[in-house]
Each structure stands twice: as structure tokens, then as C-alpha cells.
Design a protein around this motif. Structure first.
Motif, PDB file in Angstrom:
ATOM      1  N   ALA A 122      18.196   8.224  -1.235  1.00  0.00           N
ATOM      2  CA  ALA A 122      17.289   7.748  -2.284  1.00  0.00           C
ATOM      3  C   ALA A 122      16.494   8.901  -2.894  1.00  0.00           C
ATOM      4  O   ALA A 122      16.324   8.966  -4.119  1.00  0.00           O
ATOM      5  N   LEU A 153      17.232   7.270   3.457  1.00  0.00           N
ATOM      6  CA  LEU A 153      16.060   7.733   2.715  1.00  0.00           C
ATOM      7  C   LEU A 153      16.372   9.004   1.941  1.00  0.00           C
ATOM      8  O   LEU A 153      15.939   9.180   0.794  1.00  0.00           O
ATOM      9  N   THR A 167       5.957   1.067  -2.850  1.00  0.00           N
ATOM     10  CA  THR A 167       6.530   2.253  -2.207  1.00  0.00           C
ATOM     11  C   THR A 167       6.575   2.096  -0.689  1.00  0.00           C
ATOM     12  O   THR A 167       7.382   2.746  -0.018  1.00  0.00           O
ATOM     13  N   VAL A 193      11.838  -0.882   5.422  1.00  0.00           N
ATOM     14  CA  VAL A 193      13.228  -0.436   5.622  1.00  0.00           C
ATOM     15  C   VAL A 193      13.504   0.036   7.054  1.00  0.00           C
ATOM     16  O   VAL A 193      14.492  -0.387   7.660  1.00  0.00           O
ATOM     17  N   THR A 253       9.895   1.047   1.295  1.00  0.00           N
ATOM     18  CA  THR A 253      10.846   2.035   1.811  1.00  0.00           C
ATOM     19  C   THR A 253      10.388   2.655   3.123  1.00  0.00           C
ATOM     20  O   THR A 253      11.182   2.841   4.041  1.00  0.00           O
ATOM     21  N   SER A 254       9.113   2.956   3.231  1.00  0.00           N
ATOM     22  CA  SER A 254       8.623   3.658   4.424  1.00  0.00           C
ATOM     23  C   SER A 254       8.255   2.731   5.574  1.00  0.00           C
ATOM     24  O   SER A 254       8.233   3.159   6.727  1.00  0.00           O
ATOM     25  N   VAL A 314      17.950   0.198  -1.465  1.00  0.00           N
ATOM     26  CA  VAL A 314      17.243   1.463  -1.251  1.00  0.00           C
ATOM     27  C   VAL A 314      17.742   2.544  -2.210  1.00  0.00           C
ATOM     28  O   VAL A 314      16.950   3.285  -2.807  1.00  0.00           O
TER      29      VAL A 314
END
Length: 394
Positions: free
Chosen positions: A254, A251, A226, A233, A229-230, A306
Motif C-alpha cells: 500500500a 502494508l 487511517t 488490518v 490500516t494500522s 488495503v
């Protein structure tokens, strides 16, 4: 319970404002950290010092969940617990916004991480105030919907504002968002004591070897992903020369895919296979997508990955929780205790992820972590079943 139900809309607003504030930096947290680290980190150590606050914040989420258990058992009502969470988060956001030194900024991220842990488990604490199972599930969905709305607004508006003003100013605006949450928690009091058991009781779950290998080999690797993504990305998009506004939009896309496809995809997957089978599909899909970007490294590919990760998240977390529940079927520690252990382990995955990326120098390591974990889980699962069958025959 009717009186408690009457407070649901106000509690939903509290969590909406809280997650709005908590998510306001999702699109640029790592960029802000990198900016602060540039003037503090020794030569060649910028990546390390960029990862430290992210790791520390995730670690403090674990501490927040654990300490919230102590707070819940020693406070007279849910409202007392909620106000503590709001105040600690306000302090953390204010420190973030006012920090002009890396170490002070780090403390701010840690305080916010602690508050995030309290709010995250707080949704479950509130739902479990309802004795009726139907009321409990409806309340959890209702409050979670408010927190998700706040997360979406925080991610998007935070990214947009970061394109118009300094990052630290956006954090200070988040403090203002938490003031309505505090006022609501004082005006609409939930004068019911939280029924939280001791963490030591929850740890009895580890007597089940299947639970142990599932948490270590499946849950930790998947929740490490996880952080792609944070953490990865935003840095990659910034490297491609795009702004935090684009990060927030991607984001949000997604999140929306995960939210709207969730009911359909979860129903579809669980109708054709068991939750554990769905978990395998989720693991393979996420590992493949992260590997595709790590090997391709283009902006269009990043956008596709994403959005596809959002699609995988539409059913993945649900089937993983379902598989965990099935593995623990028959345990006597209670639903809330089992859930607490699961939440703590997910935070461990998030905490170690930046270090894994840093050590191996690529997010491809996350894919390898998942594949190796899944393979070991399947092999050890077969061994445990064989031993159990042999013991029954004797």
C-alpha cells in the motif's frame, strides 16, 4: 544557506533512522498490545484495553506537536530540538521493549507517540529554516523521502523480525537504530534557531467558519480512517491466521502504491478538478472501500481493500491539504501556523478512531463518519456562502 544545504543528506539520514525505528512495530503493535492486555484486562474488556494504547499514542502525537512548538521557541538551534526528540523516542522504545506489565507498556507507547509528533513536525521545522520557497519545498521533499524510506524499511523488517523473535526484542533493536540518529544530530549540527510562532497565533484561523467546518467535518473523519490500516488490518489478518510478516508485506504494498502513483495521480486529479472536488472523491472512495470489507470480511477482499486504499492515498492527502490551503487563502497567520493547526487536527482524527470502532463494534462506523461529515460540510458550506452573499448585498 549553502552551509545549511550541505547538511541536508545528514538530516535525511537522521529522519530515515528515526522513522525506521518509529515504524518497526507497525505490523504487530496491536498484536503486542492485545497479548499484554490478555493478562490484565477484566473479562469482556479485552477490546477496550487493546484500543487504549493506540488511542493514547495518537493523543501523545498531538501533545508532541504542541510541546515541540514550545521547545522550538525556547531552544537555541534545530539540533537541540532534534536531540530531544531522539532521546525521548529512545526512552519510549526501551520502555516498550522492557515492559512486563500493561501499564508500563502503555507509558512506552505514549512516549513513542510524543517522539513521533516531534519528528513529524520536525521535518516541517527543518524545511522552514530555508528562506527561499524553492529551497524549502525541495528540502521538504528530500527529507520526507528519507522518512518514507525509513517507514517502509521499519514496517517490512519489523514484521519479518517479529516472525523470528519476541515482539519486545524488536522494540529493543529499534533503540539501536536510534543511536546513529543521535550521533548524526550531534556531529552535524544545524545551528539555526527554528522560527516557530505561538500556537495561540495559529488558532486565529478558527475565525474563518469555512476553516472550522472543513477541519471538523472533513479532516477529522478522513484521518480517523487511517487507523483502519494500522489498527483493524493487523487484527483481521491475525484473525485469518496469518503472520506479522504478511501484514508488513501488505502494508508495504500500500505504501509503495501511494508513493509511486502519487505524482501522476495528484497531477491528474488536480488537472481536471479543484482540490476540494478531489477531496470529495477521496472521501467517497475511502468510505466505500472500508464499507466493502466491513460487509464482506474475507481475506482476499481485505488484500484488495488495503491496496486500493494505498491507491487512494496516492492523491488524497495532497488534495486535502490543497483544499485546506485554498479555504485559508488570505489569512494572515502564516503558512507554518496554518500547517501546525492542520497537523494537530489530523492527529485528533487518529486519536478518536479506535474509540469509534469500539463503540459501534465495526469499522463500518468509520465509513458512516466520513459520509455524514461530508454531507454536513456541503450543506453548511452552502449556508455560509448564502449568508456571506446576503451580507455583501446589505
Amino acid at each position: 544557506m549553502n552551509e545549511l544545504k550541505r547538511l541536508n543528506p545528514y538530516m535525511r539520514l537522521v529522519f530515515l533512522f528515526a522513522f525506521f525505528a518509529l515504524s518497526i512495530g507497525d505490523a504487530f503493535n496491536v498484536l503486542f498490545i492485545k497479548e499484554m492486555a490478555e493478562s490484565f484486562a477484566p473479562p469482556g474488556k479485552l477490546e477496550l484495553y487493546t484500543s487504549i494504547p493506540v488511542t493514547a499514542m495518537s493523543a501523545m502525537m498531538i501533545v508532541g506537536v504542541c510541546v515541540s512548538n514550545y521547545i522550538a521557541r525556547h531552544k537555541d538551534s534545530f539540533s537541540d530540538f532534534l536531540r530531544i526528540a531522539v532521546v525521548l523516542t529512545i526512552i519510549g522504545m526501551a520502555v516498550r521493549g522492557l515492559a512486563f506489565h500493561y501499564v508500563i507498556m502503555l507509558l512506552g507507547f505514549m512516549a513513542v507517540g510524543f517522539g513521533y509528533g516531534c519528528f513529524y513536525i520536525g521535518i516541517r521545522y527543518y524545511a522552514y529554516l530555508f528562506e527561499d520557497e524553492k529551497d524549502r519545498m525541495e528540502t521538504m521533499a528530500f527529507i520526507s523521502g528519507g522518512s518514507f524510506a525509513g517507514q517502509c524499511m521499519g514496517t517490512v523488517l519489523g514484521g519479518i523480525m517479529a516472525g523470528q523473535m519476541a515482539y519486545r526484542t524488536v522494540y529493543l533493536l529499534a533503540v539501536l537504530l536510534l543511536i546513529p540518529a543521535y550521533i548524526l544530530s550531534r556531529r552535524y549540527k544545524v545551528e539555526v534557531k527554528i522560527g516557530a510562532g505561538k500556537i495561540s497565533d495559529s488558532l486565529k484561523l478558527f475565525r474563518n467558519p469555512k476553516t472550522v467546518i472543513y477541519l471538523i467535518l472533513m479532516v477529522i473523519p478522513m484521518f480517523a480512517c487511517t487507523v483502519f490500516t494500522s489498527y483493524t488490518v493487523p487484527l483481521e489478518i491475525d484473525g485469518f491466521g496469518y503472520s506479522s510478516t504478511l501484514i508488513s508485506a501488505l502494508l508495504l504494498g500500500a505504501y509503495l502504491i501511494a508513493a509511486y502513483a502519487g505524482p501522476y495521480m495528484t497531477g491528474l486529479v488536480t488537472s481536471v478538478m479543484k482540490p476540494l472536488g478531489g477531496t470529495y472523491i477521496y472521501c467517497l472512495g475511502v468510505a466505500f472501500l472500508i464499507a466493502v470489507f466491513a460487509l464482506g470480511k474475507t481475506f482476499p477482499l481485505l488484500v484488495l481493500v488495503v491496496l486500493m486504499l494505498g491507491f487512494m492515498d496516492s492523491f488524497g492527502p495532497s488534495v486535502m491539504t490543497g483544499a485546506y490551503t485554498n479555504i485559508n487563502d488570505g489569512d494572515k497567520t502564516g503558512g507554518s501556523g496554518s500547517l501546525l493547526v492542520y497537523i494537530l487536527v489530523t492527529r485528533i482524527g487518529m486519536t478518536i478512531a479506535p474509540t469509534i470502532i469500539l463503540v459501534f463494534g465495526t469499522s463500518l462506523a468509520l465509513s458512516g463518519f466520513v459520509i455524514i461529515g461530508m454531507a454536513l460540510f456541503m450543506v453548511l458550506g452552502i449556508v455560509i456562502n448564502m449568508v456571506a452573499e446576503k451580507g455583501e448585498k446589505q
